[in-house]
Design a protein around this motif. Structure first.
Motif, PDB file in Angstrom:
ATOM      1  N   LEU A  97       0.833  -1.209   0.000  1.00  9.60           N
ATOM      2  CA  LEU A  97       0.000   0.000   0.000  1.00  9.60           C
ATOM      3  C   LEU A  97       0.868   1.260   0.000  1.00  9.60           C
ATOM      4  O   LEU A  97       0.623   2.185  -0.786  1.00  9.60           O
ATOM      5  CB  LEU A  97      -0.901  -0.031   1.240  1.00  9.60           C
ATOM      6  CG  LEU A  97      -1.860   1.115   1.537  1.00  9.60           C
ATOM      7  CD1 LEU A  97      -2.948   0.625   2.498  1.00  9.60           C
ATOM      8  CD2 LEU A  97      -1.165   2.314   2.187  1.00  9.60           C
ATOM      9  N   GLN A  98       1.863   1.292   0.870  1.00 13.80           N
ATOM     10  CA  GLN A  98       2.692   2.485   0.979  1.00 13.80           C
ATOM     11  C   GLN A  98       3.374   2.812  -0.344  1.00 13.80           C
ATOM     12  O   GLN A  98       3.445   3.983  -0.753  1.00 13.80           O
ATOM     13  CB  GLN A  98       3.735   2.292   2.083  1.00 13.80           C
ATOM     14  CG  GLN A  98       3.138   2.258   3.481  1.00 13.80           C
ATOM     15  CD  GLN A  98       4.158   1.842   4.520  1.00 13.80           C
ATOM     16  OE1 GLN A  98       5.240   2.426   4.593  1.00 13.80           O
ATOM     17  NE2 GLN A  98       3.837   0.826   5.311  1.00 13.80           N
ATOM     18  N   GLN A  99       3.862   1.784  -1.029  1.00 19.73           N
ATOM     19  CA  GLN A  99       4.545   2.024  -2.296  1.00 19.73           C
ATOM     20  C   GLN A  99       3.580   2.532  -3.366  1.00 19.73           C
ATOM     21  O   GLN A  99       3.920   3.417  -4.153  1.00 19.73           O
ATOM     22  CB  GLN A  99       5.225   0.737  -2.758  1.00 19.73           C
ATOM     23  CG  GLN A  99       6.373   0.327  -1.838  1.00 19.73           C
ATOM     24  CD  GLN A  99       7.011  -0.988  -2.252  1.00 19.73           C
ATOM     25  OE1 GLN A  99       7.633  -1.063  -3.306  1.00 19.73           O
ATOM     26  NE2 GLN A  99       6.860  -2.013  -1.437  1.00 19.73           N
ATOM     27  N   MET A 100       2.363   1.978  -3.382  1.00 21.86           N
ATOM     28  CA  MET A 100       1.381   2.422  -4.376  1.00 21.86           C
ATOM     29  C   MET A 100       0.960   3.864  -4.126  1.00 21.86           C
ATOM     30  O   MET A 100       0.830   4.652  -5.069  1.00 21.86           O
ATOM     31  CB  MET A 100       0.165   1.488  -4.364  1.00 21.86           C
ATOM     32  CG  MET A 100       0.452   0.093  -4.885  1.00 21.86           C
ATOM     33  SD  MET A 100      -1.035  -0.898  -5.213  1.00 21.86           S
ATOM     34  CE  MET A 100      -1.800  -0.953  -3.589  1.00 21.86           C
ATOM     35  N   VAL A 101       0.728   4.214  -2.858  1.00 23.71           N
ATOM     36  CA  VAL A 101       0.287   5.572  -2.549  1.00 23.71           C
ATOM     37  C   VAL A 101       1.405   6.574  -2.836  1.00 23.71           C
ATOM     38  O   VAL A 101       1.161   7.653  -3.401  1.00 23.71           O
ATOM     39  CB  VAL A 101      -0.191   5.671  -1.086  1.00 23.71           C
ATOM     40  CG1 VAL A 101      -0.487   7.130  -0.719  1.00 23.71           C
ATOM     41  CG2 VAL A 101      -1.426   4.812  -0.869  1.00 23.71           C
ATOM     42  N   LEU A 102       2.633   6.233  -2.478  1.00 20.59           N
ATOM     43  CA  LEU A 102       3.757   7.135  -2.770  1.00 20.59           C
ATOM     44  C   LEU A 102       3.890   7.370  -4.270  1.00 20.59           C
ATOM     45  O   LEU A 102       4.091   8.501  -4.725  1.00 20.59           O
ATOM     46  CB  LEU A 102       5.062   6.539  -2.223  1.00 20.59           C
ATOM     47  CG  LEU A 102       5.428   6.885  -0.784  1.00 20.59           C
ATOM     48  CD1 LEU A 102       6.671   6.118  -0.365  1.00 20.59           C
ATOM     49  CD2 LEU A 102       5.640   8.380  -0.608  1.00 20.59           C
TER      50      LEU A 102
END
Length: 307
Positions: A97-102
């Motif tokens: 999730l963190q990588q997609m949102v970033l």
């Protein structure tokens, strides 16, 4: 209509003042109601021997003949490993999730509330992952990893998923866990460490789910039928990977059970199927409203007992 007069076309999508208002309200909520797990939870308190890791009703074996045959010690051990496996899956998906949102926010205007809340969400997820890791360590639960195929699928998803497909995958993981944790945090026979982490996660993830829903609505505002069908199937495929990975088969051996028999009983456990449908009700309603609950997607959700 007035909202659309202040719309801006950003990265191929229409971003309105109403969208920005949602993010502003979520930022205000985060400023007034956020938690630091390192101080909110008593990490040094002993774990009562008789307390479960999750409400027994949420155990994958509850309602089966095998559950009836198990000793109380086995039930306690199983539920602690089950909740630990779910937390480990949560950590895995929070990293995705963190990588997609970033990536989604790359080079966007940092003055926008959407950008600022996206980074607030990432900060929340970092704390949640550490919180879950500490809880698993405290309960003596080993690292339960997704199988190789699902791990590689996750690697591909975080690299390729965009727009409503990315936020749809995020929403699936958050919605299913949210319903479970609302029960766990009220369970009087559940470990306080699980109740505490669940309370924190429920409060903060409620903002994340609102943000994901808003992003999905915004990205689909001008989308046609073909795009909704393709990404509806993609979200369902992501759900298959997530839900299938939640409880690792290693939890049954950890409780001293025959793994093959346990898996066979889980597969036919009508109580578990009912609980999964209950936990997915709001998610399915939203996906239908967004036009992402297509016939092929619904077939996958039925395989998962989410429909």
């Amino acid at each position: 209509m007035a909202q659309l007069t202040t719309a801006a076309h950003v990265h191929g999508r229409t971003h309105t003042s109403a969208d920005e208002d949602v993010s502003k309200r979520l930022l205000e909520s985060a400023a007034t109601l956020s938690y630091d797990p390192s101080v909110e939870i008593d990490w040094e308190a002993p774990l009562p021997d008789h307390h479960y890791g999750l409400n027994p009703e949420w155990s994958t074996l509850y309602g089966t003949r095998l559950w009836d045959e198990m000793t109380e010690r086995q039930r306690v051990t199983l539920t602690r490993h089950e909740v630990g496996s779910i937390m480990m899956t949560g950590i895995w998906f929070e990293m995705i999730l963190q990588q997609m949102v970033l990536r989604d926010q790359y080079l966007k205007n940092p003055a926008n509330a959407e950008f600022q809340f996206a980074l607030t969400e990432i900060a929340d997820e970092c704390r949640h992952s550490i919180m879950f890791a500490r809880a698993c360590e405290k309960m003596g639960v080993p690292q339960y990893k997704p199988n190789r195929a699902w791990a590689e699928a996750g690697r591909g998803f975080k690299a390729l998923a965009r727009a409503e497909l990315a936020y749809g995958g995020i929403l699936v993981a958050e919605e299913v866990l949210d319903v479970m944790q609302r029960d766990w945090m009220r369970g009087e026979n559940v470990l306080e460490i699980v109740r505490g982490t669940s309370r924190i996660h429920v409060v903060e993830e409620s903002r994340h789910m609102k943000f994901a829903r808003q992003e999905i609505r915004e990205r689909l505002r001008e989308a046609g039928t073909a795009r909704r069908r393709i990404n509806g199937f993609g979200v369902a495929a992501a759900a298959f990977v997530i839900v299938s990975s939640m409880v690792n088969k290693g939890v049954y051996a950890a409780a001293g059970l025959d793994t093959e028999r346990a898996l066979a009983e889980v597969k036919t456990n009508q109580h578990r199927k009912s609980m999964m449908r209950t936990s997915s009700r709001h998610l399915m309603a939203f996906l239908a409203e967004a036009g992402l609950l297509t016939r092929p997607a619904a077939g996958i959700y039925r395989q998962l007992d989410m429909l």
